[in-house]
Write a protein that holds these residues in place. Structure first.
Motif, PDB file in Angstrom:
ATOM      1  N   GLY B  75       0.796  -1.224   0.000  1.00 30.04           N
ATOM      2  CA  GLY B  75       0.000   0.000   0.000  1.00 30.04           C
ATOM      3  C   GLY B  75       0.827   1.273   0.000  1.00 30.04           C
ATOM      4  N   GLU B 198      -6.212   3.932   3.401  1.00 29.01           N
ATOM      5  CA  GLU B 198      -4.872   3.685   2.848  1.00 29.01           C
ATOM      6  C   GLU B 198      -4.359   4.841   1.990  1.00 29.01           C
ATOM      7  OE1 GLU B 198      -4.236  -0.348   1.452  1.00 29.01           O
ATOM      8  OE2 GLU B 198      -5.939  -1.113   2.585  1.00 29.01           O
ATOM      9  N   GLY B 431      -4.207  -2.545  -0.222  1.00 28.28           N
ATOM     10  CA  GLY B 431      -2.991  -2.133  -0.931  1.00 28.28           C
ATOM     11  C   GLY B 431      -3.079  -2.442  -2.406  1.00 28.28           C
ATOM     12  N   LYS B 467      -4.318   1.618  -5.462  1.00 29.30           N
ATOM     13  CA  LYS B 467      -4.480   0.974  -4.171  1.00 29.30           C
ATOM     14  C   LYS B 467      -5.978   0.947  -3.802  1.00 29.30           C
ATOM     15  CE  LYS B 467      -0.100   1.449  -4.405  1.00 29.30           C
ATOM     16  NZ  LYS B 467       0.687   2.497  -3.757  1.00 29.30           N
TER      17      LYS B 467
END
Lengths: 471, 471
Positions: B75, B198, B431, B467
């Motif tokens: 990620g 993320e 990720g 991601k």
């Protein structure tokens, strides 16, 4: 077919109310908000809700979801233009599943909170959400407003009790998100976006909720406390001494409980006359996984040290469940006593716990300066930094004269909350009551992000318009 | 000025790395993902982060935020086209405030998790997030991935430990949301939307986190358990008997601990030879607010009953903190033992606790059928329904031959997780590793909502592209 005929064809004529039949739905329970509705729709499944939403979308008809109609901010009352469909979730009231090994319960939005508590208890588990309206509010409304209550200190708000949701989107699609997982990091947290969005981003139709072990014993203590600073220190000691067994910590100004025992003579304070005149009281609850005797022994140890340290002048520890209930009953009677004393101007606010004492002192002084002689009824969930800071008449003041001051009193109190890093709606939500207060206190960046999300998920603006955020 | 010159002018040339200086940032720590970056930018304040984001926005340059670079799903690694700026939060590593009365700590994103734990402990408080990488991961990375770990059973994931955030939006504005409030119902829950996203919706630069009382004592027990069903029943009894004092419940297949003591002879299982051959083990931790003696006494009572009920064949209760640590050390040595045994195909999955036994049995059988002789190393956080279900070589199989099977093994395991109502990423996030697995398992309605939110908040798509979700 007209819109109404289509709606009736979808749900059956029995489940589409119009005219005077809508009256009980379009007035909030306190009688503060009176709206009007094109119809009240009463679907009984997520698919039926989705069909109603699609129909409304095609006709540009706004939707106002409603659970138990017990909200305090007008979030479930439509506008008075009569253009909206009020969508009642009351018929979606099934407990779909209980999984004791996973400690979860899956319920539909229209379940009464008390029914959820009871279903859990019958399975030997605790569903800890607990609040005054639990006999008539629905879990869907609790989810829509992220309801709080008296057990938040230990178990969190409704948000913290929720693992999964089923939601009908503004496009009339059903998101099947009823996951019973304690860990799931596969993308954006839509669950928490829907919780607390008050029906403005979609309609929650079911939820998978966390259950907990039933405590073996519950024990309550009432303490006479000299001031708010001492109550905050007492909270710190109680958290340290009891750990997660501490499931309640309520703070009440002396005049609250003194009014309760004056107005309801069958209730009494378990103290000497001197202690009964204390300026503040704290109510503590322990939930013990061993025994009542163990809970009482823990209370005696930790509260004994607190009294020695001067944080409390007196303490009464319940000897049995009846006494525990009697102490809680004192706390729960405060709103009734308030009502006996006449209308008040209510605030549901939170500030960091470390700033509560300063908040109370400063705000009291500001109000006295602006409105000499004005009274306060202050109580709340100290463990959550949440106060119900209510303002009452000055001696000899007419009720109407007080209520006429509401906008100015709001201004003083909410400005003070903001200056103390607090929130102008701790647990009741925004609804229509505070929608135009938010821009005064909310970071404009945050408000702009909220608007973008509203627009992205509900571009036509049909979901509960006029609530939370203006598009 | 060129883009790079502008970036240097903003941050100072020392804090803009290029060429070989970027190498340690663009390779993940396990060496699985190698990307390239136009530059590594190291701002030291939210305003500086915002300025970098605005600059990147003007030039259409993507941004990849990075904390301790300890993620397991790629990620924080940029694509290999070298077009992105890697934005390291490492210099934003101040503890901004500790408020012991409010039980909160405010830290910048680049703080190492262990530094947060230590700052809390110095103030006499517990910050309970705990995981293997705590000595090098940052709290910003924990927030971005909603990290889990070993204390989730009691304290929840990173999400549950967070009260407020400071975030730089994709427009390069700073949202000042560092509220230290336990109740705040004034609009959409942006906090939880950012947690676990993320870095694809903005960059978390600071957080206000919850603190807890330090337990007076911690005590650990290791149990030999006949099967997963018994472990699930044991968990139920432990939750009932210990309440919130139960802070850890780890499940380990026998071969995990047997490998640990074989490979690391200084470690031993505190059991007879027969119990040491148990097919499963459970590690339980109590955090007690009274005393070590009280914790041990509780263990003896509840575990004694569990053994009588046949849920465990043997139990070793630590006599002191050294023994407690030795038991945890067995658990923590599993990944090392795994590494000694050669590469494996790892899965970070969760299923409802009630379905774990069936999941393990079914998935083991499916794998044996497809890949006869293949091995498993199964351990995890049973209290959270989270298993690290790792697949190892069949006897005589080459490492490369096993790894070549990875896509098929993923398919079998993740399909089985999905069939059991589980998640293919319990605590590690998405990720780049799982971005193209999500559409196979995620409700398409949910995925569409995620895309709408991504587009609404990051219309130019510059925040950590590739991601979590493809725009």
């Amino acid at each position: 077919m007209t819109f109404l005929a289509e709606l009736q064809a979808l749900l059956g004529a029995d489940h589409v109310l119009t005219g005077a039949d809508t009256d009980s739905y379009t007035l909030d329970w306190r009688g503060r908000y009176r709206g009007r509705a094109l119809a009240v729709a009463r679907p009984d499944s997520a698919d039926a809700v989705a069909a109603v939403v699609r129909l409304c979308g095609r006709h540009g008809v706004p939707l106002v979801p409603q659970g138990g109609n017990t909200g305090l901010c007008g979030g479930a009352t439509p506008a008075d233009d009569g253009k909206a469909v009020l969508l009642s979730l009351a018929r979606m009231n099934r407990v779909r599943a209980i999984d004791t090994d996973n400690d979860t319960i899956t319920v539909e939005a229209g379940c009464i909170l008390q029914a959820v508590q009871q279903a859990a208890e019958q399975a030997g588990r605790l569903f800890p959400l607990s609040l005054a309206a639990e006999g008539s509010c629905t879990i869907g409304g609790n989810l829509a407003t992220n309801a709080g209550g008296t057990q938040v200190l230990r178990y969190g708000n409704t948000r913290d009790l929720t693992l999964g949701l089923e939601v009908v989107t503004p496009d009339g699609e059903v998101w099947h998100g009823l996951r019973g997982l304690r860990k799931d990091n596969t993308g954006y947290d839509l669950r928490d976006l829907y919780i607390g969005s008050e029906g403005t981003l979609g309609i929650i139709t079911a939820a998978t909720l966390k259950l907990f072990p039933l405590p073996v014993a519950r024990c309550t203590a009432l303490l006479a406390v000299p001031d708010v600073e001492s109550a905050v220190q007492l909270l710190g000691r109680a958290r340290q001494g009891f750990g997660a067994a501490l499931t309640g910590f309520e703070l009440m100004a002396g005049n609250c409980l003194q009014a309760v025992v004056r107005l309801f003579p069958q209730q009494r304070l378990p103290f000497s006359d001197e202690s009964a005149r204390s300026p503040w009281f704290a109510l503590l609850e322990l939930s013990d996984s061993e025994s009542e005797a163990h809970a009482r022994e823990r209370f005696e140890t930790v509260l004994g040290e607190a009294i020695e340290a001067g944080l409390a002048s007196d303490a009464a520890i319940a000897e049995n469940i009846t006494q525990s209930k009697a102490l809680w009953h004192l706390r729960e009677s405060i709103p009734l006593a308030e009502a006996e004393l006449g209308k008040s101007i209510k605030h549901d606010v939170s500030v960091p716990i470390s700033r509560i004492a300063d908040f109370v002192r400063t705000t009291n002084a500001l109000l006295q300066e602006r409105f000499p002689g004005i009274g306060h009824v202050i109580f709340g969930h100290l463990g959550d930094g949440n106060l119900h800071y209510n303002v009452t008449r000055a001696p000899g003041q007419e009720e109407a004269a007080l209520l006429a001051l509401q906008p100015q009193v709001y201004g003083v109190v909410h400005d003070s909350v903001h200056a103390h890093g607090g929130s102008i709606s701790a647990e009741h939500g925004v609804g229509q009551l505070k929608i135009d207060e938010l821009p005064r206190y909310k970071d404009p960046i945050e408000l702009a992000l909220m608007r973008r999300i509203k627009k992205a998920l509900d571009p036509a603006g049909i979901m509960n318009p006029g609530k939370v955020v203006r598009a």
